[in-house]
Motif scaffolding. Structure first.
Motif, PDB file in Angstrom:
ATOM      1  N   LEU A 277       9.880   8.134  49.610  1.00 57.92           N
ATOM      2  CA  LEU A 277       8.672   8.738  49.257  1.00 57.92           C
ATOM      3  C   LEU A 277       8.909   8.858  47.555  1.00 57.92           C
ATOM      4  CD1 LEU A 277       6.328  10.481  50.658  1.00 57.92           C
ATOM      5  CD2 LEU A 277       8.507  11.986  51.406  1.00 57.92           C
ATOM      6  N   GLN A 278       9.690   9.402  47.134  1.00 61.80           N
ATOM      7  CA  GLN A 278      10.237   9.793  45.775  1.00 61.80           C
ATOM      8  C   GLN A 278       9.467   8.769  44.880  1.00 61.80           C
ATOM      9  OE1 GLN A 278      13.088   9.247  43.511  1.00 61.80           O
ATOM     10  NE2 GLN A 278      13.196  11.129  42.554  1.00 61.80           N
ATOM     11  N   ARG A 279       9.318   7.308  45.735  1.00 60.46           N
ATOM     12  CA  ARG A 279       8.589   5.993  45.037  1.00 60.46           C
ATOM     13  C   ARG A 279       6.590   6.156  44.856  1.00 60.46           C
ATOM     14  NH1 ARG A 279       9.285   3.044  41.306  1.00 60.46           N
ATOM     15  NH2 ARG A 279       8.231   1.371  40.465  1.00 60.46           N
ATOM     16  N   ARG A 280       7.009   6.130  46.142  1.00 62.35           N
ATOM     17  CA  ARG A 280       5.071   6.416  46.839  1.00 62.35           C
ATOM     18  C   ARG A 280       4.262   7.910  46.275  1.00 62.35           C
ATOM     19  NH1 ARG A 280       5.926   5.813  51.869  1.00 62.35           N
ATOM     20  NH2 ARG A 280       4.866   7.921  52.814  1.00 62.35           N
ATOM     21  N   VAL A 281       5.309   8.799  46.000  1.00 64.63           N
ATOM     22  CA  VAL A 281       4.806  10.038  45.320  1.00 64.63           C
ATOM     23  C   VAL A 281       4.213   9.456  44.047  1.00 64.63           C
ATOM     24  CG1 VAL A 281       4.936  11.770  44.427  1.00 64.63           C
ATOM     25  CG2 VAL A 281       5.127  12.363  46.652  1.00 64.63           C
ATOM     26  N   MET A 282       5.427   8.778  43.219  1.00 67.48           N
ATOM     27  CA  MET A 282       5.665   8.865  41.363  1.00 67.48           C
ATOM     28  C   MET A 282       3.641   7.394  41.375  1.00 67.48           C
ATOM     29  SD  MET A 282       8.904   8.056  40.246  1.00 67.48           S
ATOM     30  CE  MET A 282       9.637   6.603  40.657  1.00 67.48           C
ATOM     31  N   GLU A 283       4.102   6.164  42.295  1.00 68.48           N
ATOM     32  CA  GLU A 283       3.051   5.275  42.729  1.00 68.48           C
ATOM     33  C   GLU A 283       1.246   5.890  42.240  1.00 68.48           C
ATOM     34  OE1 GLU A 283       4.521   2.803  44.930  1.00 68.48           O
ATOM     35  OE2 GLU A 283       5.436   1.350  43.665  1.00 68.48           O
ATOM     36  N   GLU A 284       1.146   6.531  43.942  1.00 71.49           N
ATOM     37  CA  GLU A 284      -0.452   7.274  44.546  1.00 71.49           C
ATOM     38  C   GLU A 284      -0.345   8.440  43.490  1.00 71.49           C
ATOM     39  OE1 GLU A 284       0.052   7.252  48.332  1.00 71.49           O
ATOM     40  OE2 GLU A 284       0.761   5.279  49.064  1.00 71.49           O
ATOM     41  N   ALA A 285       0.380   9.407  43.147  1.00 70.74           N
ATOM     42  CA  ALA A 285      -0.054  11.207  42.274  1.00 70.74           C
ATOM     43  C   ALA A 285       0.453  10.454  41.399  1.00 70.74           C
ATOM     44  CB  ALA A 285       0.674  12.044  43.081  1.00 70.74           C
ATOM     45  N   GLU A 286       2.036  10.752  41.053  1.00 67.75           N
ATOM     46  CA  GLU A 286       2.140  11.088  38.677  1.00 67.75           C
ATOM     47  C   GLU A 286       1.622  10.929  38.291  1.00 67.75           C
ATOM     48  OE1 GLU A 286       6.489  11.875  38.967  1.00 67.75           O
ATOM     49  OE2 GLU A 286       6.954  11.746  40.557  1.00 67.75           O
ATOM     50  N   TRP A 287       1.493   8.530  38.464  1.00 63.62           N
ATOM     51  CA  TRP A 287       1.048   8.350  37.568  1.00 63.62           C
ATOM     52  C   TRP A 287      -0.227   7.999  37.253  1.00 63.62           C
ATOM     53  CZ3 TRP A 287       4.574   3.163  39.207  1.00 63.62           C
ATOM     54  CH2 TRP A 287       6.688   3.258  39.442  1.00 63.62           C
ATOM     55  N   LYS A 288      -0.769   8.962  38.238  1.00 62.53           N
ATOM     56  CA  LYS A 288      -2.231   9.063  37.999  1.00 62.53           C
ATOM     57  C   LYS A 288      -2.614   9.692  38.090  1.00 62.53           C
ATOM     58  CE  LYS A 288      -3.597   5.998  41.947  1.00 62.53           C
ATOM     59  NZ  LYS A 288      -2.942   4.232  41.140  1.00 62.53           N
ATOM     60  N   ILE A 289      -2.338  11.436  37.748  1.00 59.27           N
ATOM     61  CA  ILE A 289      -2.747  12.587  37.258  1.00 59.27           C
ATOM     62  C   ILE A 289      -2.407  12.586  35.986  1.00 59.27           C
ATOM     63  CG2 ILE A 289      -3.112  13.086  39.925  1.00 59.27           C
ATOM     64  CD1 ILE A 289      -0.784  15.182  39.962  1.00 59.27           C
ATOM     65  N   LEU A 290      -0.811  12.596  36.361  1.00 58.53           N
ATOM     66  CA  LEU A 290      -0.470  13.317  34.121  1.00 58.53           C
ATOM     67  C   LEU A 290      -1.670  12.742  33.329  1.00 58.53           C
ATOM     68  CD1 LEU A 290       1.225  14.515  33.178  1.00 58.53           C
ATOM     69  CD2 LEU A 290       2.891  12.746  33.088  1.00 58.53           C
ATOM     70  N   PRO A 291      -1.447  10.751  33.667  1.00 61.05           N
ATOM     71  CA  PRO A 291      -2.045  10.116  32.294  1.00 61.05           C
ATOM     72  C   PRO A 291      -3.793  10.868  32.577  1.00 61.05           C
ATOM     73  CG  PRO A 291      -1.261   8.891  33.398  1.00 61.05           C
ATOM     74  CD  PRO A 291      -0.582   9.681  34.117  1.00 61.05           C
ATOM     75  N   LYS A 292      -4.739  11.271  33.322  1.00 61.82           N
ATOM     76  CA  LYS A 292      -5.594  12.301  34.091  1.00 61.82           C
ATOM     77  C   LYS A 292      -5.841  13.328  32.667  1.00 61.82           C
ATOM     78  CE  LYS A 292      -9.810  12.921  36.477  1.00 61.82           C
ATOM     79  NZ  LYS A 292     -10.651  13.142  38.467  1.00 61.82           N
ATOM     80  N   ALA A 293      -4.954  14.395  33.370  1.00 61.29           N
ATOM     81  CA  ALA A 293      -4.546  15.345  32.838  1.00 61.29           C
ATOM     82  C   ALA A 293      -4.879  15.298  31.168  1.00 61.29           C
ATOM     83  CB  ALA A 293      -3.224  16.167  33.155  1.00 61.29           C
ATOM     84  N   ILE A 294      -3.917  14.133  31.061  1.00 61.92           N
ATOM     85  CA  ILE A 294      -3.900  14.337  29.096  1.00 61.92           C
ATOM     86  C   ILE A 294      -4.912  13.853  28.537  1.00 61.92           C
ATOM     87  CG2 ILE A 294      -2.178  12.800  27.955  1.00 61.92           C
ATOM     88  CD1 ILE A 294      -0.474  12.767  28.973  1.00 61.92           C
ATOM     89  N   ASP A 295      -5.793  13.084  29.256  1.00 55.03           N
ATOM     90  CA  ASP A 295      -7.242  12.393  28.916  1.00 55.03           C
ATOM     91  C   ASP A 295      -8.170  13.649  28.735  1.00 55.03           C
ATOM     92  OD1 ASP A 295      -9.500  10.648  28.063  1.00 55.03           O
ATOM     93  OD2 ASP A 295     -10.161  10.992  30.180  1.00 55.03           O
ATOM     94  N   LEU A 296      -7.439  14.399  29.993  1.00 55.44           N
ATOM     95  CA  LEU A 296      -9.584  15.453  29.884  1.00 55.44           C
ATOM     96  C   LEU A 296      -8.779  17.207  29.265  1.00 55.44           C
ATOM     97  CD1 LEU A 296      -8.911  16.480  34.352  1.00 55.44           C
ATOM     98  CD2 LEU A 296     -10.855  15.752  32.891  1.00 55.44           C
ATOM     99  N   ILE A 297      -7.657  16.885  28.780  1.00 56.85           N
ATOM    100  CA  ILE A 297      -6.877  18.265  27.825  1.00 56.85           C
ATOM    101  C   ILE A 297      -7.408  17.188  26.407  1.00 56.85           C
ATOM    102  CG2 ILE A 297      -4.951  18.555  26.445  1.00 56.85           C
ATOM    103  CD1 ILE A 297      -3.762  19.315  29.065  1.00 56.85           C
ATOM    104  N   ALA A 298      -7.288  16.142  25.924  1.00 54.83           N
ATOM    105  CA  ALA A 298      -7.907  15.368  25.158  1.00 54.83           C
ATOM    106  C   ALA A 298      -9.429  15.609  24.823  1.00 54.83           C
ATOM    107  CB  ALA A 298      -7.288  13.744  24.755  1.00 54.83           C
ATOM    108  N   ASN A 299     -10.023  15.520  25.685  1.00 57.18           N
ATOM    109  CA  ASN A 299     -11.282  15.770  25.426  1.00 57.18           C
ATOM    110  C   ASN A 299     -11.797  17.227  25.170  1.00 57.18           C
ATOM    111  OD1 ASN A 299     -12.345  12.754  24.995  1.00 57.18           O
ATOM    112  ND2 ASN A 299     -11.017  12.085  26.307  1.00 57.18           N
ATOM    113  N   GLY A 300     -11.333  18.092  25.527  1.00 52.86           N
ATOM    114  CA  GLY A 300     -11.472  19.691  25.623  1.00 52.86           C
ATOM    115  C   GLY A 300     -12.082  19.901  27.217  1.00 52.86           C
ATOM    116  N   LYS A 301     -12.079  19.287  28.321  1.00 50.98           N
ATOM    117  CA  LYS A 301     -12.923  19.685  30.045  1.00 50.98           C
ATOM    118  C   LYS A 301     -11.828  19.962  30.757  1.00 50.98           C
ATOM    119  CE  LYS A 301     -15.236  15.337  29.771  1.00 50.98           C
ATOM    120  NZ  LYS A 301     -15.299  13.916  30.199  1.00 50.98           N
ATOM    121  N   ILE A 302     -10.792  20.886  30.029  1.00 55.18           N
ATOM    122  CA  ILE A 302     -10.105  22.199  30.610  1.00 55.18           C
ATOM    123  C   ILE A 302     -10.028  22.827  30.017  1.00 55.18           C
ATOM    124  CG2 ILE A 302      -7.559  22.406  30.884  1.00 55.18           C
ATOM    125  CD1 ILE A 302      -8.804  20.377  32.523  1.00 55.18           C
ATOM    126  N   GLU A 303     -10.873  24.199  30.876  1.00 54.24           N
ATOM    127  CA  GLU A 303     -10.851  26.055  30.743  1.00 54.24           C
ATOM    128  C   GLU A 303      -9.728  27.105  30.904  1.00 54.24           C
ATOM    129  OE1 GLU A 303     -14.465  26.865  30.014  1.00 54.24           O
ATOM    130  OE2 GLU A 303     -15.279  25.513  29.235  1.00 54.24           O
TER     131      GLU A 303
END
Length: 209
Positions: free
Chosen positions: A172-198
């Protein structure tokens, strides 16, 4: 250009996901300027060095008191002068003075759908063990801003992952990393970098997508 420092304690799989996303330009307008670990043997430090990123260990074990560690930790961060601090599996309690200094400029990835299975004592495999023991059918991961509480800061992104009947904490840990963590952490950084989080009324809102 958003300058980020990544804090790690172990293998650094989330760090790897961030580095890969920066290189693939799925994270844009972002530069990793440093990696800090509390564990000198963390493989994450090797991952950083392979990518030419400055990496160092600052461990509470190397200081006479927690206060001395807190001061050294804050001093190192101030020298690096990041725009954003990313906790990617960092198992040290962040000093309050650091949280205050980097208010709304520090994010964390947690392997559950907050507010489920979070807070003190919920980290690593313990999160997945608790989820399986409770018999939940859906788990996931959450990226949130860091505040003085444990996993209590404003939620930026979440992604759900289905639990399977034959899951173990490890699968379960592995699948959560592959399907969720590794996707949303980079996405969140990109959103912040481009001023899309308020931050509106204490909540993180994704704008302009």
């Amino acid at each position: 250009m958003l300058k980020i420092v990544v804090l790690v304690s172990g293998g650094g799989t989330n760090l790897q996901a961030i580095m890969d996303a920066v290189e693939a330009k799925t994270i844009t307008n972002t530069e990793i300027i440093g990696v800090i670990s509390n564990n000198k043997n963390a493989y994450a430090l090797e991952r950083a060095k392979k990518h030419g990123i400055p990496a160092m260990c600052i461990s509470p074990k190397d200081y006479e008191s927690r206060e001395a560690f807190n001061d050294a930790f804050l001093d190192e961060l101030q020298q690096l002068n990041p725009d954003l601090i990313v906790l990617a599996g960092f198992l040290v309690v962040i000093p309050e003075k650091v949280i205050r200094q980097y208010e709304h400029r520090m994010i964390n990835i947690h392997p559950s759908l907050i507010p489920a299975f979070c807070g003190k004592g919920y980290y690593g495999l313990k999160v997945h063990e608790a989820a399986l023991k409770r018999g939940v059918k859906v788990v996931g991961a959450t990226v949130h801003f860091v505040d003085e509480g444990t996993d209590t800061g404003p939620i930026i992104l979440q992604k759900a992952v289905e639990v399977k009947n034959n899951d173990t904490p490890e699968t379960l840990q592995r699948r959560v990393m592959e399907e969720a963590e590794w996707k949303i952490l980079p996405k969140a950084i990109d959103l912040i970098a481009n001023g899309k989080i308020e931050l509106i009324d204490g909540k993180a809102v994704v704008c302009g997508e």
